[in-house]
Design a protein around this motif. Structure first.
Motif, short mmCIF file in Angstrom:
data_model
loop_
_atom_site.label_atom_id
_atom_site.label_comp_id
_atom_site.label_asym_id
_atom_site.label_seq_id
_atom_site.Cartn_x
_atom_site.Cartn_y
_atom_site.Cartn_z
N UNK A 42 66.30 10.91 77.19
CA UNK A 42 65.13 11.34 76.47
C UNK A 42 64.43 12.47 77.43
N UNK A 43 64.27 13.67 76.56
CA UNK A 43 63.54 14.79 77.15
C UNK A 43 62.13 14.91 76.49
N UNK A 49 63.73 12.99 81.09
CA UNK A 49 63.58 14.14 81.70
C UNK A 49 62.22 14.74 81.32
N UNK A 50 61.12 15.15 82.18
CA UNK A 50 60.01 15.96 81.92
C UNK A 50 60.11 17.35 82.13
N UNK A 51 60.09 18.24 81.22
CA UNK A 51 60.67 19.60 81.38
C UNK A 51 59.10 20.58 80.84
N UNK A 52 59.14 21.73 80.93
CA UNK A 52 58.29 22.53 80.43
C UNK A 52 57.98 23.75 81.40
N UNK A 92 66.11 18.73 70.94
CA UNK A 92 66.12 17.21 71.21
C UNK A 92 64.85 17.09 72.16
N UNK A 93 64.21 17.78 72.33
CA UNK A 93 63.20 17.64 73.24
C UNK A 93 61.55 17.38 72.40
N UNK A 94 61.27 16.10 72.86
CA UNK A 94 59.96 15.77 72.35
C UNK A 94 58.56 16.26 73.02
N UNK A 95 58.08 17.07 72.03
CA UNK A 95 56.86 17.85 72.86
C UNK A 95 55.41 17.00 72.55
#
Length: 322
Positions: A182-183, A3-6, A273-276
């Motif tokens: 994976x986020x 997942x690609x978030x922001x 859990x998000x990888x920034x």
């Protein structure tokens, strides 16, 4: 899955396409306003050329008169994820609608609905206002009463309580993936994002946003429950009504979009859990792809748990607007 978030304007669509090309994947849209056919300019919907041959799903699936549903999205998204994975591809979710992202990723139960109960509660709202409904909610579900601000959500919480006997707050999701995921979150420089969002709205106006709103209005935009509240569309409907002008509508859209971006950042920062990764890091795609590989390191969640925030970093490489 990935997942690609922001926040809006951070470049999620571009990164999702690049990852799909790198990993052999297909993209699933998780921006609730991009579900709507014809809402292209105002949602910065990715074009066919920009998709670079990568299959995209859950774009243009609703008419503007239809209401977006998180539970319906969950069913569709999970069926797509299973199909994509069964074909040996990687499912890549991309979007900034936080609850929709969690509906696809997390163990999340959605209580049913009852149109008759909903209509009765809406009639009470019309005749007596929101105060009595809020007082009733405080009595049966003080947690939800403290969280929910608008009348529409209060009605939903009361509807759920009547149908299930459980407080609406008991259905809130835990941070537990329904399947391995994976986020990847895009870190932004907030001042640069503010400037980018203003430029993006100006570009939308120059590209014909008012004409798009006029066309959708003729197709029943105002009859919908979700679409007419979309950023840009709500503001430019006022232009059609003679309540505003294009310049003021553009400025109002910029302000509302910046506020929305702040809310998105607050929502996603709360998930440890998000990888920034920096939105303008010249090695963004390579770093994101590495996180999606077997044996990639787990995110450092300790600081996020302690502070509830993620540090925003300055990037160097220019990115796109989604």
């Amino acid at each position: 899955m990935v997942a690609v978030v922001g926040p809006t304007g951070s470049g999620k669509s571009d990164l999702a396409v690049s990852l799909a090309l790198e990993l052999g994947g297909e993209v699933i849209n998780a921006d609730s306003m991009q579900f709507y056919r014809g809402m292209d300019i105002g949602t910065a919907k990715i074009t066919e050329d920009e998709r670079r041959g990568v299959p995209h799903h859950l774009l243009d699936i609703l008419d503007v008169t239809e209401e977006a549903s998180v539970s319906d999205f969950q069913q569709r998204a999970r069926a797509l994820i299973a199909d994509i994975h069964a074909r040996g591809k990687r499912a890549i979710l991309a979007g900034g609608s936080g609850l929709y992202v969690r509906a696809a990723l997390d163990v999340l139960e959605f209580p049913g609905t009852d149109p008759a109960v909903r209509r009765r509660l809406e009639a009470e709202l019309e005749t007596a206002g929101a105060a009595p409904l809020r007082a009733r909610l405080e009595a049966v579900d003080p947690v939800s009463a403290g969280r929910l601000g608008d009348a529409r959500r209060i009605i939903r919480a009361l509807e759920v309580f009547e149908l299930t006997g459980r407080p609406f707050s008991s259905f809130m999701p835990t941070r537990e993936y329904a399947q391995p995921a994976v986020q990847i979150g895009l870190e932004v420089d907030r001042e640069q994002l503010r400037e980018r969002l203003a430029r993006r709205v100006d570009t939308m106006v120059d590209s014909g946003l008012l004409d798009e709103v006029r066309k959708l209005d003729a197709a029943g935009l105002r009859l919908g429950r979700t679409a007419p509240r979309a950023l840009g569309y709500a503001q430019f409907l006022k232009v059609l009504d003679g309540e505003s002008n294009a310049a003021q509508a553009a400025e109002d859209t910029i302000v509302a979009t910046r506020q929305f971006a702040r809310r998105q950042l607050t929502w996603f920062r709360a998930d440890p859990r998000i990888h920034w990764l920096g939105w303008r890091d010249p090695e963004l795609v390579a770093k994101a792809a590495a996180l999606c590989s077997p044996g990639s390191p787990a995110p450092d969640t300790a600081k996020a748990h302690r502070t509830g925030t993620v540090t925003l970093k300055h990037g160097r490489n220019p990115g796109r607007g989604r």
